[in-house]
Design a protein around this motif. Structure first.
Motif, mmCIF file in Angstrom:
data_model
loop_
_atom_site.group_PDB
_atom_site.id
_atom_site.type_symbol
_atom_site.label_atom_id
_atom_site.label_comp_id
_atom_site.label_asym_id
_atom_site.label_seq_id
_atom_site.Cartn_x
_atom_site.Cartn_y
_atom_site.Cartn_z
ATOM 1 N N UNK A 1 1.019 -1.281 -0.021
ATOM 2 C CA UNK A 1 0.118 -0.132 0.030
ATOM 3 C C UNK A 1 0.849 1.308 -0.052
ATOM 4 N N UNK A 2 0.838 1.739 -1.077
ATOM 5 C CA UNK A 2 1.836 3.042 -1.186
ATOM 6 C C UNK A 2 1.193 4.392 -0.572
ATOM 7 N N UNK A 3 -0.023 4.348 -1.221
ATOM 8 C CA UNK A 3 -1.065 5.419 -0.424
ATOM 9 C C UNK A 3 -0.520 6.976 -0.950
ATOM 10 N N UNK A 4 0.233 6.981 -1.993
ATOM 11 C CA UNK A 4 0.882 8.284 -2.350
ATOM 12 C C UNK A 4 -0.160 8.885 -3.148
ATOM 13 N N UNK A 54 -2.805 -1.487 -4.218
ATOM 14 C CA UNK A 54 -1.568 -0.932 -4.215
ATOM 15 C C UNK A 54 -1.695 0.488 -3.870
ATOM 16 N N UNK A 55 -2.989 1.048 -4.419
ATOM 17 C CA UNK A 55 -3.257 2.686 -3.732
ATOM 18 C C UNK A 55 -3.605 2.669 -2.540
ATOM 19 N N UNK A 56 -4.215 1.575 -1.994
ATOM 20 C CA UNK A 56 -4.501 1.751 -0.669
ATOM 21 C C UNK A 56 -5.689 1.845 -0.695
ATOM 22 N N UNK A 57 -6.716 1.869 -1.915
ATOM 23 C CA UNK A 57 -8.227 2.325 -1.832
ATOM 24 C C UNK A 57 -9.106 1.214 -1.415
ATOM 25 N N UNK A 75 -7.288 6.388 2.258
ATOM 26 C CA UNK A 75 -6.561 6.720 1.405
ATOM 27 C C UNK A 75 -7.155 7.911 0.200
ATOM 28 N N UNK A 76 -8.611 7.743 -0.202
ATOM 29 C CA UNK A 76 -9.420 8.398 -0.556
ATOM 30 C C UNK A 76 -9.441 9.826 0.244
ATOM 31 N N UNK B 82 -16.861 14.500 -6.065
ATOM 32 C CA UNK B 82 -16.702 13.019 -6.469
ATOM 33 C C UNK B 82 -16.359 12.225 -5.263
ATOM 34 N N UNK B 83 -15.350 12.869 -4.968
ATOM 35 C CA UNK B 83 -14.407 12.176 -3.657
ATOM 36 C C UNK B 83 -15.147 12.345 -2.179
ATOM 37 N N UNK B 84 -15.691 13.487 -2.003
ATOM 38 C CA UNK B 84 -16.470 13.599 -1.003
ATOM 39 C C UNK B 84 -17.597 12.816 -0.815
ATOM 40 N N UNK B 85 -18.065 12.615 -1.924
ATOM 41 C CA UNK B 85 -19.224 11.584 -1.594
ATOM 42 C C UNK B 85 -18.948 10.402 -1.465
ATOM 43 N N UNK B 86 -17.935 9.684 -1.617
ATOM 44 C CA UNK B 86 -17.302 8.576 -1.207
ATOM 45 C C UNK B 86 -17.185 8.812 0.433
#
Lengths: 115, 115
Positions: A1-4, A54-57, A75-76, B82-86
DNA sequence: CTAAACGTCAACCATTTGGTTGAATATCAC
DNA sequence: GTGATATTCAACCAAATGGTTGACGTTTAG
């Protein structure tokens, strides 16, 4: 999980992956079930899920022969914060911001009463 | 200006481009000045600026021989929404969401009375 | 007019991305 | 154990990405 931010934004740039996230919003799902609405191959979906992981999502947990996919909103949230910081500054506009600093500061000076 | 989530997120996925946006946050800049802090070629920066423009994240206006770059936060705001909705749904968690639907619906059921 | 500054364009290159197919690996169900 | 189910892996492919260099058009300055 890079989370960058790099990997998070790159992961979000693909419509298939955003659709997958939207599906996982409703419930955790097995890989096969995630793939079902799409016309592409299962292997392609598996790759997309790898990118999201990988993105941590999302996270994936294998129970028995089925691998469950789960949304990971942290991550989001990080990326969202980055964007919102822009959204806030945007409203300001440097010239206006300097005027703001000069004129609106009394508000912040409530506990530092005027002389 | 495509302004799609695809192009906006793809544009944001590159650290050079995010750095450029951060610079433009402070002030409008000429292409050469945008390029100055970076080690890569001017042509490379020119391409990055094109990507940002195509995504609708910045606009470019040519005055004389210098082309000014300006932050355009609208595209950013769309993606941010869009992101905030998540982020919001995330806090809900399906079980709780279904309870919410069951208990809080009366609000929405004003014009669709119960059977 | 000539030269410098500003910026883009075109051609090229290496790497990454998003997809395919077919074989391989676990696991479960009988 | 045999076979179906669930998922990944490996090899391949076309297209996109991020960078380079060198030539090219504009606009300003002297």
């Amino acid at each position: 999980m890079m989370m960058s931010l790099d990997t998070v934004f790159a992961a979000l740039s693909d419509p298939t992956r955003r659709a997958i996230l939207a599906m996982l919003l409703e419930d955790d799902m097995a890989v096969t079930d995630v793939a079902h609405p799409f016309t592409m191959s299962l292997a392609a979906i598996s790759k997309h899920l790898h990118v999201l992981t990988a993105a941590g999502l999302i996270s994936q947990e294998k129970r028995g022969r089925v691998k469950w996919c789960k949304l990971e909103p942290d991550a989001l949230r990080e990326a969202s914060i980055w964007m919102q910081s822009f959204g806030q500054f945007e409203a300001v506009n440097l010239d206006a911001f300097e005027r703001f600093l000069a004129t609106e500061l009394p508000e912040a000076a409530i506990d530092a009463p005027s002389d």
